[in-house]
Design a protein around this motif. Sequence first.
Motif, PDB file in Angstrom:
ATOM      1  N   ASP A  97       0.790  -1.235   0.000  1.00 51.13           N
ATOM      2  CA  ASP A  97       0.000   0.000   0.000  1.00 51.13           C
ATOM      3  C   ASP A  97       0.819   1.280   0.000  1.00 51.13           C
ATOM      4  O   ASP A  97       0.257   2.359  -0.241  1.00 51.13           O
ATOM      5  N   LEU A  98       2.118   1.171   0.266  1.00 52.78           N
ATOM      6  CA  LEU A  98       2.909   2.396   0.424  1.00 52.78           C
ATOM      7  C   LEU A  98       2.845   3.295  -0.814  1.00 52.78           C
ATOM      8  O   LEU A  98       2.630   4.504  -0.697  1.00 52.78           O
ATOM      9  N   ALA A  99       2.995   2.703  -2.007  1.00 54.80           N
ATOM     10  CA  ALA A  99       3.006   3.521  -3.223  1.00 54.80           C
ATOM     11  C   ALA A  99       1.675   4.249  -3.398  1.00 54.80           C
ATOM     12  O   ALA A  99       1.643   5.437  -3.741  1.00 54.80           O
ATOM     13  N   ASN A 100       0.565   3.554  -3.134  1.00 59.85           N
ATOM     14  CA  ASN A 100      -0.747   4.197  -3.268  1.00 59.85           C
ATOM     15  C   ASN A 100      -0.941   5.307  -2.238  1.00 59.85           C
ATOM     16  O   ASN A 100      -1.496   6.371  -2.551  1.00 59.85           O
ATOM     17  N   LEU A 101      -0.488   5.049  -1.022  1.00 62.98           N
ATOM     18  CA  LEU A 101      -0.623   6.069   0.027  1.00 62.98           C
ATOM     19  C   LEU A 101       0.164   7.312  -0.377  1.00 62.98           C
ATOM     20  O   LEU A 101      -0.315   8.446  -0.251  1.00 62.98           O
ATOM     21  N   HIS A 102       1.358   7.089  -0.899  1.00 63.14           N
ATOM     22  CA  HIS A 102       2.211   8.206  -1.316  1.00 63.14           C
ATOM     23  C   HIS A 102       1.534   8.989  -2.451  1.00 63.14           C
ATOM     24  O   HIS A 102       1.465  10.215  -2.429  1.00 63.14           O
ATOM     25  N   ARG A 103       1.007   8.249  -3.420  1.00 62.44           N
ATOM     26  CA  ARG A 103       0.304   8.885  -4.542  1.00 62.44           C
ATOM     27  C   ARG A 103      -0.867   9.743  -4.059  1.00 62.44           C
ATOM     28  O   ARG A 103      -1.146  10.813  -4.601  1.00 62.44           O
ATOM     29  N   ASP A 104      -1.539   9.278  -2.997  1.00 59.70           N
ATOM     30  CA  ASP A 104      -2.709   9.996  -2.484  1.00 59.70           C
ATOM     31  C   ASP A 104      -2.346  11.119  -1.517  1.00 59.70           C
ATOM     32  O   ASP A 104      -3.240  11.723  -0.904  1.00 59.70           O
ATOM     33  N   GLY A 105      -1.061  11.376  -1.348  1.00 65.12           N
ATOM     34  CA  GLY A 105      -0.659  12.503  -0.491  1.00 65.12           C
ATOM     35  C   GLY A 105      -0.718  12.204   0.992  1.00 65.12           C
ATOM     36  O   GLY A 105      -0.864  13.107   1.816  1.00 65.12           O
ATOM     37  N   VAL A 106      -0.601  10.919   1.341  1.00 64.35           N
ATOM     38  CA  VAL A 106      -0.677  10.525   2.747  1.00 64.35           C
ATOM     39  C   VAL A 106       0.731  10.440   3.334  1.00 64.35           C
ATOM     40  O   VAL A 106       1.615   9.798   2.767  1.00 64.35           O
ATOM     41  N   GLN A 107       0.927  11.105   4.461  1.00 62.17           N
ATOM     42  CA  GLN A 107       2.183  10.944   5.192  1.00 62.17           C
ATOM     43  C   GLN A 107       2.008   9.809   6.194  1.00 62.17           C
ATOM     44  O   GLN A 107       1.056   9.808   6.975  1.00 62.17           O
ATOM     45  N   VAL A 108       2.911   8.841   6.162  1.00 65.69           N
ATOM     46  CA  VAL A 108       2.843   7.706   7.081  1.00 65.69           C
ATOM     47  C   VAL A 108       3.815   7.944   8.235  1.00 65.69           C
ATOM     48  O   VAL A 108       4.998   8.236   8.021  1.00 65.69           O
ATOM     49  N   LEU A 109       3.303   7.849   9.452  1.00 66.15           N
ATOM     50  CA  LEU A 109       4.118   7.988  10.656  1.00 66.15           C
ATOM     51  C   LEU A 109       3.815   6.789  11.540  1.00 66.15           C
ATOM     52  O   LEU A 109       2.674   6.328  11.577  1.00 66.15           O
ATOM     53  N   VAL A 110       4.817   6.277  12.222  1.00 65.54           N
ATOM     54  CA  VAL A 110       4.590   5.124  13.092  1.00 65.54           C
ATOM     55  C   VAL A 110       5.007   5.503  14.506  1.00 65.54           C
ATOM     56  O   VAL A 110       6.112   6.018  14.717  1.00 65.54           O
ATOM     57  N   ILE A 111       4.104   5.301  15.470  1.00 64.97           N
ATOM     58  CA  ILE A 111       4.430   5.559  16.876  1.00 64.97           C
ATOM     59  C   ILE A 111       4.498   4.228  17.619  1.00 64.97           C
ATOM     60  O   ILE A 111       3.892   3.240  17.204  1.00 64.97           O
ATOM     61  N   GLY A 112       5.233   4.221  18.718  1.00 65.32           N
ATOM     62  CA  GLY A 112       5.428   2.989  19.480  1.00 65.32           C
ATOM     63  C   GLY A 112       6.910   2.718  19.641  1.00 65.32           C
ATOM     64  O   GLY A 112       7.747   3.431  19.095  1.00 65.32           O
ATOM     65  N   LYS A 113       7.217   1.678  20.379  1.00 67.43           N
ATOM     66  CA  LYS A 113       8.619   1.352  20.661  1.00 67.43           C
ATOM     67  C   LYS A 113       9.255   0.668  19.460  1.00 67.43           C
ATOM     68  O   LYS A 113       8.726  -0.318  18.962  1.00 67.43           O
ATOM     69  N   ARG A 114      10.389   1.205  19.005  1.00 70.79           N
ATOM     70  CA  ARG A 114      11.097   0.606  17.864  1.00 70.79           C
ATOM     71  C   ARG A 114      12.075  -0.477  18.317  1.00 70.79           C
ATOM     72  O   ARG A 114      12.313  -1.441  17.593  1.00 70.79           O
ATOM     73  N   ASP A 115      12.681  -0.250  19.496  1.00 63.56           N
ATOM     74  CA  ASP A 115      13.645  -1.237  20.004  1.00 63.56           C
ATOM     75  C   ASP A 115      12.960  -2.585  20.106  1.00 63.56           C
ATOM     76  O   ASP A 115      11.848  -2.682  20.610  1.00 63.56           O
TER      77      ASP A 115
END
Length: 253
Positions: A97-115
């Motif tokens: 879905d990333l390419a479609n989200l990008h095409r639609d002008g959506v900024q993707v941010l992820v919250i939560g612990k990365r470690d």
Amino acid sequence: MTSHASHLTAAAGSDAEGLRHVAIIMDGNGRWAERRGLPRSMGHRAGVEAVRRTVTASLDAGLGYLTLFSFSSENWSRPPAEVEFLFGLLRMFIRRDLANLHRDGVQVLVIGKRDGLPSDIAALIREAETLTAENRRLRLIVAFNYGARDEMVRTVRRLADKVRMGSLDPSAIDEPMLSANLDTAGTPDPDLIVRTGGELRLSNFLLWQAAYAELVFLPVFWPDFDDTHLNAAIEEFASRVRRYGGHAARSPA
Ligand code: IPE
Ligand code: IPE
Ligand code: MG
């Protein structure tokens, strides 16, 4: 016209006044599947379709921010196969879905612990955030490996470290500083929190940020969620009077 009525009018126009950020606790996948005699994993898979519908409906509704709770820090207590399946769905979602989200002008941010996340997932998250960093039409914030208490503990540790290093005076710590150091830094607090699946609790979601959020609990299981549910929640939001501890704002007589 009372402010109440004007809010309702705004809802009819599908963008409720004062509604910028909707956050959703996507619950009920397992029960959706069990009702159909299917394994829980099929409920999670169907839940991804509901995510796609909800992003589209949020774009249509003109929302600025959509936060989706997809895996909690407490969900590690589930069987390893289920945890692995949920991680696999995040991988698949970003890849497909990333390419479609990008095409639609959506900024993707992820919250939560990365470690402690698998390194390929951490890399996919970075890729999604980097590719979409300049997009402004809709911010899609995915809460993954997220728990509000964990977020607050990580934040307090970071600030305490600065105090120890001598670069922060404890008396300078105030509410804006705490907000600016949470995972959600730069994101306005949610105006509306929706929980599907029928449970009446927050389950460690955005506890600090939820201080003045309006809460809407829906009996629908997440895989059945669609634009009509989102719009109904927005309409419910529009009928609420927010006071923030003061008096309701009144329009001039
Ligand atoms: C929500 O559905 C998805 C996650 C918590 C990852 P559940 O898996 O909690 O479904 P129920 O609540 O058991 O029906
Ligand atoms: C909350 O749902 C977490 C997510 C939706 C990701 P849970 O199903 O984990 O919540 P509890 O266990 O019913 O409180
Ligand atoms: Mg649940």
